[in-house]
Design an enzyme around this catalytic site. Structure first.
Site, PDB file in Angstrom:
ATOM      1  N   TYR A  65       0.822  -1.208   0.000  1.00 42.90           N
ATOM      2  CA  TYR A  65       0.000   0.000   0.000  1.00 42.90           C
ATOM      3  C   TYR A  65       0.852   1.252   0.000  1.00 42.90           C
ATOM      4  O   TYR A  65       2.039   1.219   0.320  1.00 42.90           O
ATOM      5  CB  TYR A  65      -0.979   0.008   1.187  1.00 42.90           C
ATOM      6  CG  TYR A  65      -0.354   0.324   2.534  1.00 42.90           C
ATOM      7  CD1 TYR A  65      -0.386   1.615   3.046  1.00 42.90           C
ATOM      8  CD2 TYR A  65       0.250  -0.664   3.295  1.00 42.90           C
ATOM      9  CE1 TYR A  65       0.167   1.915   4.280  1.00 42.90           C
ATOM     10  CE2 TYR A  65       0.801  -0.384   4.530  1.00 42.90           C
ATOM     11  CZ  TYR A  65       0.760   0.914   5.016  1.00 42.90           C
ATOM     12  OH  TYR A  65       1.312   1.206   6.243  1.00 42.90           O
ATOM     13  N   CYS A  66       0.226   2.366  -0.386  1.00 43.19           N
ATOM     14  CA  CYS A  66       0.854   3.683  -0.349  1.00 43.19           C
ATOM     15  C   CYS A  66      -0.218   4.677   0.083  1.00 43.19           C
ATOM     16  O   CYS A  66      -1.150   4.325   0.786  1.00 43.19           O
ATOM     17  CB  CYS A  66       1.467   4.039  -1.706  1.00 43.19           C
ATOM     18  SG  CYS A  66       0.260   4.224  -3.026  1.00 43.19           S
ATOM     19  N   ARG A  67      -0.116   5.914  -0.351  1.00 44.36           N
ATOM     20  CA  ARG A  67      -1.084   6.931   0.033  1.00 44.36           C
ATOM     21  C   ARG A  67      -2.421   6.720  -0.680  1.00 44.36           C
ATOM     22  O   ARG A  67      -3.470   6.711  -0.062  1.00 44.36           O
ATOM     23  CB  ARG A  67      -0.517   8.324  -0.279  1.00 44.36           C
ATOM     24  CG  ARG A  67      -1.418   9.463   0.134  1.00 44.36           C
ATOM     25  CD  ARG A  67      -0.707  10.813  -0.077  1.00 44.36           C
ATOM     26  NE  ARG A  67      -1.681  11.891   0.013  1.00 44.36           N
ATOM     27  CZ  ARG A  67      -2.392  12.344  -1.009  1.00 44.36           C
ATOM     28  NH1 ARG A  67      -2.252  11.811  -2.209  1.00 44.36           N
ATOM     29  NH2 ARG A  67      -3.253  13.317  -0.844  1.00 44.36           N
ATOM     30  N   GLY A  69      -2.724   4.426  -3.758  1.00 49.01           N
ATOM     31  CA  GLY A  69      -2.780   3.215  -4.564  1.00 49.01           C
ATOM     32  C   GLY A  69      -1.955   3.268  -5.838  1.00 49.01           C
ATOM     33  O   GLY A  69      -1.757   2.250  -6.496  1.00 49.01           O
ATOM     34  N   ILE A  94      -3.867   4.240   1.800  1.00 47.67           N
ATOM     35  CA  ILE A  94      -4.203   4.530   3.198  1.00 47.67           C
ATOM     36  C   ILE A  94      -5.237   5.657   3.298  1.00 47.67           C
ATOM     37  O   ILE A  94      -5.926   5.766   4.307  1.00 47.67           O
ATOM     38  CB  ILE A  94      -2.933   4.818   4.034  1.00 47.67           C
ATOM     39  CG1 ILE A  94      -3.225   4.573   5.530  1.00 47.67           C
ATOM     40  CG2 ILE A  94      -2.377   6.196   3.750  1.00 47.67           C
ATOM     41  CD1 ILE A  94      -2.008   4.395   6.394  1.00 47.67           C
TER      42      ILE A  94
END
Length: 102
Positions: A65-67, A69, A94
């Protein structure tokens, strides 16, 4: 690579005894909040990111995951090119995460 909704990602993760949660955001982003038990390897480190990925166990299943996607999708593609069989991208990152954070 598979793009999974938060519901799919969470359900699959909970049922997976071979899972690793991988956060590909910057250290500053991770300091704000992160999904518990995740490891951080910043995708912006370029070749350093590749080197760190190469040290991981390719037989594990990675939930990435990241901020939002986007970076995690890129990371999953890179991982697949490096021989990782199972990399799952959290769609929405997230920002859309409703689960536990620390």
């Amino acid at each position: 690579m598979a793009d999974l909704s938060q519901e799919q990602w969470t359900e699959q993760l909970q049922a997976d005894d071979n899972a690793i949660i991988l956060d590909v955001r910057t250290e500053a982003e991770v300091a704000e909040r992160k999904i518990p038990n995740s490891i951080n390897i910043d995708i912006h480190k370029g070749q350093g990111f590749i080197y760190q990925l190469e040290e991981l166990d390719k037989s594990k299943n990675y939930y990435v995951y990241c901020r939002s996607g986007a970076r995690s999708g890129q990371a999953c593609n890179i991982m697949n090119q490096l021989g990782f069989e199972n990399a799952y991208n959290l769609v929405g990152g997230i920002l859309d995460w409703n689960g536990e954070v620390e």
